[in-house]
Design an enzyme around this catalytic site. Structure first.
Site, PDB file in Angstrom:
ATOM      1  CG  ASN A 134      28.211  65.199  46.589  1.00 40.25           C
ATOM      2  OD1 ASN A 134      27.980  64.751  45.469  1.00 40.25           O
ATOM      3  ND2 ASN A 134      29.134  64.665  47.385  1.00 40.25           N
TER       4      ASN A 134
ATOM      5  CE1 TYR B  98      21.167  57.258  44.893  1.00 45.24           C
ATOM      6  CE2 TYR B  98      20.468  57.064  42.599  1.00 45.24           C
ATOM      7  CZ  TYR B  98      21.264  57.646  43.567  1.00 45.24           C
ATOM      8  OH  TYR B  98      22.167  58.620  43.215  1.00 45.24           O
TER       9      TYR B  98
ATOM     10  CE  LYS C 237      20.424  60.980  44.904  1.00 45.44           C
ATOM     11  NZ  LYS C 237      21.196  62.017  45.629  1.00 45.44           N
TER      12      LYS C 237
ATOM     13  CB  THR D 262      31.269  57.554  42.664  1.00 50.01           C
ATOM     14  OG1 THR D 262      29.912  57.103  42.711  1.00 50.01           O
ATOM     15  CG2 THR D 262      31.388  58.746  41.726  1.00 50.01           C
TER      16      THR D 262
END
Length: 231
Positions: free
Chosen positions: A79, A156, A160, A189
């Protein structure tokens, strides 16, 4: 009892995933780069804590040794992740920041998975969950009708997308395991300064679901709460 390690689990999606898996009866290890924050989260949740910086081989090796001494590992949730300069368009990409993102989001999960490889091999029902993003999907990124198409920054999503390939290769290498790349959705978040429209409870739902997969369930897949995603 199923033993689970969650990296970056002292806050956000990792912490909520830990809480939910503890409720499901797992013996959960909170992996955290900040030992004080990790220990506090573990204390609050009733979990165990192990210091773990996914960018440090020494830290990862020490964590793996701790898990081995404690009895092993069944479920790994990769995570931990960062998004430095997430909103910077392609031509202004900070390559140093991109290197940090790739080190944390791609090399980090690979480093942790390799370090606990023997423990996963020894588990009767190993599971690996890689927390990915719909921004990683090449199919969605090339569809003008999708919001992923309009997201222009590179670092980013590239990290991923690479994590998704790691998912595929791991599923091929360890066919007994259930290996899943999961899109939690745009969750509020620290990663996005809490701009996301989903709560951590909503974002953690597909992560928890993937962590609870067992023998006979699909492996080598990319999914979100609504179902499968295209690579």
């Amino acid at each position: 009892m199923t033993t689970t390690l969650i990296t970056g689990a002292n806050k956000g999606l990792g912490r909520e995933t830990a809480r939910r898996l503890l409720e499901a009866g797992h013996d959960v290890w909170i992996g955290a780069r900040d030992p004080d924050a990790g220990a506090a989260a573990a204390r609050d949740l009733g979990a165990r804590h192990v210091a773990l910086d996914v960018t440090s081989q020494a830290s990862v090796d020490a964590a793996a040794a701790t898990l081995a001494a404690a009895g092993g590992l069944d479920v790994l949730v990769n995570n931990a992740g960062i998004a430095d300069g997430m909103g910077v368009p392609f031509p202004r990409t900070d390559l140093a920041a991109m290197s940090r993102i790739l080190e944390t989001n791609v090399v980090g999960p690979a480093r942790v998975t390799i370090a606990v490889w023997d423990l996963l091999q020894a588990s009767p029902a190993p599971v690996v969950v890689n927390v990915s993003s719909s921004l990683a999907s090449l199919t969605l990124a090339t569809d003008p009708a999708r919001q992923e198409h309009g997201y222009l920054p590179m670092a980013y999503p590239a990290s991923k997308a690479a994590l998704n390939m790691l998912t595929v290769k791991l599923a091929q290498e360890l066919p007994r395991a259930r290996v899943t790349a999961v899109n939690p959705g745009f969750t509020a978040t620290d990663l996005n300064d809490h701009a996301g429209h989903l709560t951590v409870e909503e974002g953690a739902e597909p992560i928890v679901r993937a962590a609870l997969l067992g023998p006979g369930d699909p492996t080598g897949t990319f999914m979100e709460a609504a179902g499968p995603l295209p690579w």
